[in-house]
Write a protein that holds these residues in place. Structure first.
Motif, short mmCIF file in Angstrom:
data_model
loop_
_atom_site.label_atom_id
_atom_site.label_comp_id
_atom_site.label_asym_id
_atom_site.label_seq_id
_atom_site.Cartn_x
_atom_site.Cartn_y
_atom_site.Cartn_z
N ALA A 1 1.71 -1.71 -10.92
CA ALA A 1 2.18 -0.32 -11.00
C ALA A 1 3.41 -0.08 -10.13
O ALA A 1 4.03 0.98 -10.20
CB ALA A 1 1.06 0.63 -10.58
N ASP B 1 -5.35 -5.96 -8.92
CA ASP B 1 -5.39 -5.31 -10.24
C ASP B 1 -4.50 -4.07 -10.33
O ASP B 1 -4.44 -3.43 -11.36
CB ASP B 1 -6.84 -4.97 -10.61
CG ASP B 1 -7.50 -4.02 -9.61
OD1 ASP B 1 -6.87 -3.75 -8.55
OD2 ASP B 1 -8.60 -3.54 -9.87
N ARG B 2 -3.82 -3.72 -9.21
CA ARG B 2 -2.99 -2.49 -9.23
C ARG B 2 -1.52 -2.76 -8.99
O ARG B 2 -0.68 -1.88 -9.15
CB ARG B 2 -3.47 -1.53 -8.12
CG ARG B 2 -4.85 -1.00 -8.32
CD ARG B 2 -5.07 0.21 -7.45
NE ARG B 2 -5.23 -0.12 -6.05
CZ ARG B 2 -4.64 0.53 -5.05
NH1 ARG B 2 -3.83 1.53 -5.29
NH2 ARG B 2 -4.87 0.17 -3.81
N VAL C 1 -5.18 -5.60 -3.82
CA VAL C 1 -4.57 -4.72 -4.83
C VAL C 1 -4.14 -5.54 -6.05
O VAL C 1 -3.24 -5.14 -6.78
CB VAL C 1 -3.37 -3.91 -4.25
CG1 VAL C 1 -3.85 -2.93 -3.17
CG2 VAL C 1 -2.28 -4.82 -3.68
N THR D 1 0.84 -1.21 0.00
CA THR D 1 0.00 0.00 0.00
C THR D 1 0.87 1.25 0.00
O THR D 1 0.62 2.21 -0.74
CB THR D 1 -0.93 -0.03 1.24
OG1 THR D 1 -1.72 -1.21 1.15
CG2 THR D 1 -1.83 1.19 1.30
N LEU E 1 2.57 1.74 -3.39
CA LEU E 1 1.65 2.24 -4.41
C LEU E 1 1.31 3.71 -4.18
O LEU E 1 1.24 4.49 -5.13
CB LEU E 1 0.36 1.40 -4.41
CG LEU E 1 0.49 0.00 -5.03
CD1 LEU E 1 -0.71 -0.87 -4.67
CD2 LEU E 1 0.66 0.09 -6.54
#
Ligand code: COA
Length: 252
Positions: free
Chosen positions: A189, A185-186, A183, A100, A103
């Motif tokens: 990044a 799908d993220r 997370v 977290t 990101l």
């Protein structure tokens, strides 16, 4: 135990070594001491700081309700320690906190180490139910799922002790926060150099979760450790220390 002030409250932490800062974040119902082998072994290549999250170990407080809340607290810990950037290593729920943070604040995370964790952390409904209604049975179920079959119990005393001494409602809050964490799908990044570590016998965050992290995060390295369950850093410390050492020395 030394302490810093985070969000107006005293924050206890363990510290060892000199050099590149590495913040070690523990998991649900844990405390900084679950990183004891790494604090003892890696002080020649890094400055290691292992805080007790709010409500855990020697840090007072009610405990967090979401992974985002804990990530904000770790950010406050970096600020209080005067660390503009640090490698952030997280175990289990600590890994969710580290993801977290990476990101939301990529500028603060010089590297990411994800140990026994995943990009989504659904929790067995039975475990949540027991922790709510019959806490001793809930804690016993966690312990029964935490270690590899052959792990000597004396190797995991820090994990056992932390779980027994953390108020069960704090551990329940941690697991509810994990249950809402996703997370998947993220996670692609993330650009921080990433090391993923998992015990091959991990039943709480199985190797499939680590494989997903390593495949999704560009350039991530995956280390699977034999003879270890969910507390791989305590169960097979030499293997984890070697992986961390190689990773830290490889950073620019
Ligand atoms: N990384 C990669 N894949 C994941 C994942 C992750 N972090 N989380 C879930 N998945 C996969 C699952 O393996 C499953 O794949 P499949 O359909 O090919 O079998 C799919 O996504 C759906 O999984 P999930 O949402 O977890 O639902 P479920 O109904 O299959 O299982 C549980 C729910 C709670 C039984 C399961 O998540 C579990 O066994 N969790 C581990 C035990 C636990 O409580 N851990 C505590 C973590 S802090």
């Amino acid at each position: 135990m030394p302490a810093l002030t985070v969000a107006g409250q005293s924050a206890a932490y363990l510290e060892a070594g000199r050099g590149r800062p590495v913040v070690l974040v523990h998991g649900a119902g844990g405390r900084g001491a679950v990183w004891a082998p790494q604090l003892a072994a890696l002080g020649d290549v890094a400055r290691l700081l292992a805080p007790d999250l709010p409500g855990h170990g020697a840090t007072a407080g009610p405990g967090g309700q979401t992974i985002g809340e804990y990530a904000d607290w770790v950010l406050g810990f970096l600020d209080a320690a005067g660390l503009a950037r640090a490698v952030v290593a997280g175990h289990s729920m600590g890994g969710a906190i580290a993801q977290t943070l990476a990101l939301a604040h990529p500028d603060r995370v010089a590297g990411l180490v994800l140990v026994g964790t995943g990009a989504r952390l659904r929790v067995l409904p039975r475990l949540l139910e027991l922790l709510r209604e019959k806490p001793p049975e809930g804690l016993a179920l966690i312990e029964s799922l935490s270690y590899a079959a052959a792990t000597p119990r004396e190797r995991v005393v820090e994990a056992d002790r932390a779980l027994r001494e953390t108020p069960p409602w704090v551990t329940l809050g941690d697991l509810l926060a994990c249950d809402r964490f996703d997370v998947m799908d993220r996670i692609g990044a993330i650009r921080a150099p990433t090391l993923v570590v998992v015990g091959r016998e991990d039943r709480l965050t199985p190797p499939k979760y680590a494989a997903y992290l390593a495949a999704a995060i560009p350039g991530a390295r995956l280390v699977e450790v034999d003879g270890a369950g969910h507390f791989v850093q305590l169960e097979q410390p030499a293997a984890v220390d070697a992986a961390l050492r190689g990773y830290l020395l490889s950073l620019p």
